[in-house]
Design a protein around this motif. Sequence first.
Motif, short mmCIF file in Angstrom:
data_model
loop_
_atom_site.label_atom_id
_atom_site.label_comp_id
_atom_site.label_asym_id
_atom_site.label_seq_id
_atom_site.Cartn_x
_atom_site.Cartn_y
_atom_site.Cartn_z
N ARG A 47 1.31 -0.68 0.32
CA ARG A 47 0.00 0.10 0.35
C ARG A 47 0.85 1.23 0.21
N ALA A 48 1.93 1.43 1.06
CA ALA A 48 3.20 2.70 0.66
C ALA A 48 3.41 3.07 -0.56
N ILE A 49 3.76 1.48 -1.48
CA ILE A 49 4.55 1.62 -2.73
C ILE A 49 3.44 2.00 -3.60
N LEU A 50 2.19 2.01 -3.59
CA LEU A 50 1.12 1.79 -4.63
C LEU A 50 0.84 2.96 -4.00
N ASP A 51 0.99 4.11 -2.99
CA ASP A 51 0.93 5.57 -2.38
C ASP A 51 1.73 6.43 -3.21
N SER A 52 2.43 5.65 -3.30
CA SER A 52 3.92 6.69 -3.59
C SER A 52 3.68 6.27 -5.12
N ARG B 89 7.35 -9.77 -5.18
CA ARG B 89 7.69 -9.70 -6.20
C ARG B 89 7.29 -11.24 -7.26
N GLU B 90 7.81 -12.41 -6.61
CA GLU B 90 7.04 -13.55 -6.10
C GLU B 90 5.48 -13.30 -6.72
N GLU B 91 4.57 -12.83 -6.50
CA GLU B 91 3.24 -12.85 -6.07
C GLU B 91 3.28 -11.99 -8.16
N GLY B 92 3.91 -10.74 -8.18
CA GLY B 92 3.76 -10.40 -9.86
C GLY B 92 3.80 -9.13 -9.67
N TYR B 93 4.03 -8.58 -8.60
CA TYR B 93 4.58 -6.92 -8.62
C TYR B 93 5.53 -7.05 -9.33
N ASN B 94 5.51 -6.18 -10.44
CA ASN B 94 7.22 -5.40 -10.52
C ASN B 94 8.22 -4.00 -10.38
N ILE B 95 8.30 -4.30 -8.99
CA ILE B 95 8.65 -3.66 -8.06
C ILE B 95 10.44 -3.11 -8.74
N GLU B 96 10.62 -1.99 -9.04
CA GLU B 96 11.80 -1.79 -8.98
C GLU B 96 12.77 -1.27 -7.89
N ALA C 57 7.23 -0.52 -11.32
CA ALA C 57 7.42 0.00 -12.50
C ALA C 57 6.23 -0.57 -13.78
N GLU C 58 5.50 -0.72 -13.02
CA GLU C 58 4.06 -1.18 -13.82
C GLU C 58 2.89 -1.24 -13.24
N LYS C 59 1.72 -0.36 -13.06
CA LYS C 59 0.55 -0.98 -12.93
C LYS C 59 0.55 -2.49 -12.60
N PRO C 60 -0.07 -2.67 -11.75
CA PRO C 60 -0.03 -4.28 -11.63
C PRO C 60 -1.75 -4.75 -11.76
N ASP C 61 -2.15 -4.69 -13.51
CA ASP C 61 -3.04 -4.69 -13.49
C ASP C 61 -4.04 -6.27 -13.84
N ASP C 62 -2.93 -7.31 -13.16
CA ASP C 62 -3.01 -8.61 -13.55
C ASP C 62 -2.93 -9.54 -11.97
N ILE C 63 -3.09 -8.96 -11.20
CA ILE C 63 -2.66 -9.03 -9.80
C ILE C 63 -4.35 -8.91 -9.25
#
Length: 325
Positions: free
Chosen positions: A7-12, A41-48, A58-64
């Motif tokens: 949530r903190a990363i999404l908020d940023s 990241r293992e769940e699919g979030y592309n975190i840079e 790095a990209e919107k998590p559309d498919d998670i």
Amino acid sequence: MREKVIRAILDSGENFISGEQLSKELGISRTAIWKHINALREEGYNIESVNKKGYRLAEKPDDILSSENISYNLPTEFIGKKIVHFDTIGSTNDYAKEIGNKVRGGTLIISEQQTKGKGRLGRSWKSKSGDGIWMSLIIKPKIDPYKAPFLTLVAGASIVEALSNLGVDVLIKWPNDIILNNKKICGILTELSAEMERVNYIVIGIGINIKTLDFPNEIKEKATSLYKEGYKISRADIVRQFCIEFEKLYKGYILDDDKENTLDICRKHSAVIGKQVYIVKNNKKELVKCIDINENGNLIIKENNGDIKEIMSGEVSIRGIKGYV
């Protein structure tokens, strides 16, 4: 804690948030932050991650379809506020019935895969991992049990509105199939737990074909998917839009006894009203004309002899003259 990290990363948004800042805000060590980031990241979030800057998506998590992703900024009061996510499960409806008495209304069960998915009349439902949206919604309306079947129409209308918001025009094959280009893209299965005068809970199971391109021979002439029809749409966005639209129509029906909004959508987007179809019951087919959907959500038909009849959901199946619809 992992939910708080994402949530903190999404908020940023597009900005980096440092490991030190996350550590201070969440009260855990930077090592713990790093472990949570790897798990996400293992769940699919592309975190840079960039040295001396921190982390960002790095990209919107559309498919998670995780609870954190779907419920983030979801503007509903209760639908979808609690989400239980599985990588694989037998049936989301079966699990929802196991916990139905223990959770609050609005709880959503989602799985990437079902091994024992089922549809109406006990038919199996193919639920390959990552190919679609396989979910069950638990609701606890204070209504008489006989009013419960109308909620199948509420769910169907909500899916129509959700997909319309995302640029996809679909139709409803009464009472529980969603149709795209004359083929089934979605099925709805409503199951009820009730006593004589009281509903304990209702489970609304929904399966939406999203990415499937190849269907088994026995269903390839009557089934399709969003991807196969050229629509590359976020699974997470579909679930969010469904939650928003369902809550609006559900509250109208339960709190204000408002059926008209749902009926208007079901009539406007009907795949059968005004058409001749086969009514199938006990392996017998009868050719009829569909006239309307009445205020109770039942189908009004005209038989060949001119008789007008009311058909309740669950009594029959409907088939088109030349195909599925």
